[in-house]
Design a protein around this motif. Structure first.
Motif, short mmCIF file in Angstrom:
data_model
loop_
_atom_site.label_atom_id
_atom_site.label_comp_id
_atom_site.label_asym_id
_atom_site.label_seq_id
_atom_site.Cartn_x
_atom_site.Cartn_y
_atom_site.Cartn_z
N GLU A 134 2.90 -4.03 0.21
CA GLU A 134 3.65 -3.04 -0.55
C GLU A 134 3.42 -3.22 -2.05
OE1 GLU A 134 8.13 -1.19 -0.37
OE2 GLU A 134 7.93 -3.36 -0.32
N VAL B 151 10.51 -2.74 3.41
CA VAL B 151 9.14 -2.23 3.27
C VAL B 151 9.13 -0.73 3.57
CG1 VAL B 151 6.77 -2.38 4.10
CG2 VAL B 151 8.17 -4.44 3.93
N ARG C 212 12.68 2.67 5.29
CA ARG C 212 12.25 1.29 5.05
C ARG C 212 12.57 0.42 6.27
NH1 ARG C 212 10.69 0.76 -0.13
NH2 ARG C 212 11.62 2.09 -1.72
N ASN D 205 3.46 5.89 5.03
CA ASN D 205 2.90 5.20 3.88
C ASN D 205 1.44 4.90 4.17
OD1 ASN D 205 2.07 3.38 1.93
ND2 ASN D 205 3.78 1.97 2.20
N GLU E 76 6.46 5.09 -6.36
CA GLU E 76 5.93 4.60 -5.10
C GLU E 76 5.69 5.75 -4.12
OE1 GLU E 76 7.33 1.42 -1.63
OE2 GLU E 76 8.85 2.40 -2.87
#
Length: 383
Positions: free
Chosen positions: A23, A290, A286, A312, A242
């Motif tokens: 990450e 993460v 998450r 992601n 992010e």
């Protein structure tokens, strides 16, 4: 942050920090993750050495400009092994984390940053690890933001050392109260080194879980074991950046209606607009801190909500789509209270179309978007 600065992240293989290291890698331009210092064949401007358990030779350190380590103590106090866990065991609820430049002597280099992690006193092993990892990420990113203006200071004062913890350190004393040993229970790992006690020569293992970690849902926050939905509107700037990085990744953008690159200003403005639009909800999903991906919902009417998600792309882990789908169904039906969930997907995206079918979605219509066939799919609760 200097965009051309070459950054390496070094951590040990097959251990708890790897997802957080990946990450962090995704958040730093020009960063590369390594699982052995022997694989770094070229010189780097900065090497972040995080939760790394091998001895590093001086010639390796000499190859790079900065070799930065983070230690969970107010150095020079608390050098050695597992300083976070030792301090929790001591009953401390404020833990200083130190970012320093490594030298040939363990935990001995010049200090660049120190920040304090505040604990509630109720965190268990998994949450302690998550908070530890997040603090490490924060210090790395802060160093890069302030680089090269930070001035190092030499360590000063009396030093102390913690010994290495072993599984036998998880032993409880059955003659003492649970209250007096609660901090020991906080730092045991249920799988790797569980708490245990000896009774009449026989060993018994104890496992501890917070009741809330088994919740299946409620309110605006959803938890399933270590899964958490984090609303876009409460994200900090780093978290907003992010998710923008994920969204602009070619592997994600190619499956969206708007395939143009979204600017930071546009992204921030969109998130701000969500505060005034109760019909739309956007979340980061998450797992133990993460980021697995993004999920969004749009209320069509009192009974139907449309949703979408993307994973992601920086993790490179299979199976995330199934998790995003399961959480979407649970949140849409059980928390939003929708009776019908709909979605739209490019027909060419076969993998995702098949995933939706496995979870009970049926094709109810077709249309053209950007010259491509789009399927509209629907699932009704209970069907």
């Amino acid at each position: 942050m200097q965009s051309k600065l070459k950054v390496a992240i070094l951590t040990s293989p097959n251990q708890w920090f790897i997802p957080y290291a990946k990450e962090l890698e995704s958040k730093i331009p020009n960063a590369k993750l390594y699982l052995s210092h022997k694989d770094l064949k070229e010189s780097y401007g900065i090497v972040f050495i995080l939760s790394y358990h091998q001895l590093i030779e001086q010639e390796f350190l000499d190859l790079h400009e900065y070799n930065l380590v983070i230690h969970a103590s107010a150095l020079p106090k608390g050098k050695g092994w597992s300083p976070l866990f030792w301090q929790v065991l001591e009953g401390k609820d404020s833990i200083v984390f130190t970012l320093f430049n490594a030298d040939a002597k363990a935990d001995n280099g010049a200090i660049y940053l120190q920040e304090t992690l505040h604990l509630s006193g109720l965190e268990l092993y998994e949450e302690l690890r998550e908070k530890q990892a997040k603090m490490c990420q924060k210090l790395c990113l802060e160093f890069l933001e302030k680089f090269p203006t930070l001035s190092p200071k030499a360590q000063s004062g009396a030093e102390s050392f913690y010994p290495k913890r072993t599984p036998k350190d998880s032993q409880m004393d059955i003659t003492k109260s649970l209250e007096s040993q609660f901090n020991l229970l906080r730092i045991v790992s249920n799988e790797e080194f569980p708490a245990f006690f000896i009774k009449d020569g026989k060993k018994f293992v104890l496992k501890i879980y917070a009741y809330d970690s088994w919740r299946r849902g409620g309110g605006d926050n959803l938890e399933i074991l270590c899964l958490e939905l984090e609303d876009y509107v409460v994200l900090g700037d780093l978290e907003k950046k992010e998710v923008l990085q994920w969204r602009n990744h070619p592997d994600v953008a190619k499956n969206l209606y708007n395939q143009n690159k979204i600017s930071l200003a546009e992204h921030f403005a969109f998130i701000e607009s969500l505060k005034q639009n109760p019909k739309k909800r956007y979340f980061i999903l998450r797992f133990c801190g993460v980021g697995l991906g993004s999920i969004n919902f749009s209320k069509k009417n009192s009974e139907e909500a449309e949703f979408g998600f993307f994973s992601n792309p920086c993790l490179g882990i299979s199976g995330i789509g199934r998790i995003l789908e399961q959480v979407s169904l649970l949140f849409g039906f059980d928390i939003l209270g929708a009776r019908r969930l709909s979605l739209e997907v490019f027909e060419s995206n076969k993998q995702v179309v098949n995933l939706h079918r496995k979870f009970g979605f049926q094709i109810i219509g077709r249309k053209k978007v950007n010259g491509e066939n789009v399927l509209k799919m629907l699932q009704t609760q209970g069907v």
